[in-house]
Design an enzyme around this catalytic site. Structure first.
Site, short mmCIF file in Angstrom:
data_model
loop_
_atom_site.label_atom_id
_atom_site.label_comp_id
_atom_site.label_asym_id
_atom_site.label_seq_id
_atom_site.Cartn_x
_atom_site.Cartn_y
_atom_site.Cartn_z
N SER A 146 120.14 43.70 20.66
CA SER A 146 118.90 42.92 20.65
C SER A 146 119.03 41.75 21.61
O SER A 146 120.14 41.34 21.96
CB SER A 146 118.63 42.40 19.23
OG SER A 146 117.62 41.41 19.22
N TYR A 160 120.74 38.51 10.93
CA TYR A 160 120.42 39.44 12.03
C TYR A 160 121.12 39.00 13.31
O TYR A 160 121.74 39.82 14.01
CB TYR A 160 118.91 39.49 12.22
CG TYR A 160 118.45 40.48 13.25
CD1 TYR A 160 118.29 41.83 12.92
CD2 TYR A 160 118.16 40.09 14.56
CE1 TYR A 160 117.86 42.75 13.86
CE2 TYR A 160 117.73 41.00 15.51
CZ TYR A 160 117.58 42.33 15.15
OH TYR A 160 117.16 43.24 16.09
#
Length: 262
Positions: A146, A160
């Site tokens: 990401s 995350y």
């Protein structure tokens, strides 16, 4: 088209929907043999096989498995080998997010995201690399990271961010360790993409506009634009290992992120 992908066996975790689904279809279009992995919704996986992959003349099977369960990941890789006789490409795509204020985050909240995003990717990488080493195969591992792995911290996403930051160094370490054997390990770093995980956020016009304002190219990407991951699996990327390829419309170059937006 990457002709050398024809006949390659590709396992993609979390591929019954979202980015994984688009990648499965893309590899099938390249005439690779695909293992579609799903955690619980068999109907979605069968839909990918029957309505998408067969339509492009591809060959695939669906295998149930939870990437946080070691035995499931082992079975996933072994199912590919049993069905197709080998494994060439492992894509650790399964992931999740669950926004929670850090001071209110339970250990369960933390573990659920870390176990799925980071431990799941490690297990998939380990099992694939084990097979590659034992069979002298110059295979490829691709992890779905990401933009948050690097310089975009974000409130409510500490678990995350930790999972993706960990994935960055995990990938670089594996790439260094196994490069002498011709095994390549890379990351893809998507930005804001129209997938089910983002559906609620992007359905809100204000939130969507806010996100789009931080993307230099001015729009939220589509899953098909990330499916170009096929290049990383092809021989055209044979000298590429240990990198994160960002596909984010320039999001990581946004001035506020360069300064470390919080």
């Amino acid at each position: 088209m990457y002709k050398d992908l024809e006949g390659k066996v590709v396992v993609i975790t979390g591929s019954s929907t979202g980015l994984g689904k688009s990648m499965a279809i893309r590899f099938a279009t390249e005439k690779a043999k695909v293992v579609v992995n799903y955690r619980s919704k068999e109907d979605e996986a069968n839909s990918v096989l029957e309505e998408e992959i067969k339509k492009v003349g591809g060959e695939a099977i669906a295998v149930k498995g939870d990437v946080t369960v070691e035995s499931d990941v082992i079975n996933l890789v072994q199912s590919a080998i049993k069905e197709f006789g080998k494994l060439d490409v492992m894509i650790n795509n399964a992931g999740m997010e669950n926004p929670v204020s850090s001071h209110e985050m339970s250990l369960s909240d933390w573990n659920k995201v870390i176990d799925t995003n980071l431990t799941g990717a490690f297990l998939g990488s380990r099992e694939a690399i084990k097979y590659f080493v034992e069979n002298d195969i110059k295979g490829t591992v691709i992890n779905m990271s990401s933009v948050h792995e690097w310089k975009i911290p974000w409130p409510l996403f500490v678990h995350y961010a930790a999972s993706k930051g960990g994935m960055k160094l995990m990938t670089e370490t594996l790439a260094l360790e196994y490069a002498p054997k011709g095994i390549r390990v890379n990351n893809i770093g998507p930005g804001a993409i129209n997938t089910p995980i983002n559906a609620e956020k992007f359905a809100d016009p204000e939130q969507r506009a806010d996100v789009e304002s931080m993307i230099p190219m001015g729009y939220i990407g589509e899953p098909e634009e990330i499916a170009a991951v096929a290049w990383l699996a092809s021989s055209e990327a044979s000298y590429v290992t240990g990198i994160t390829l960002f596909a984010d419309g320039g999001m990581t170059q946004y001035p506020s992120f360069q300064a470390g937006r919080g």
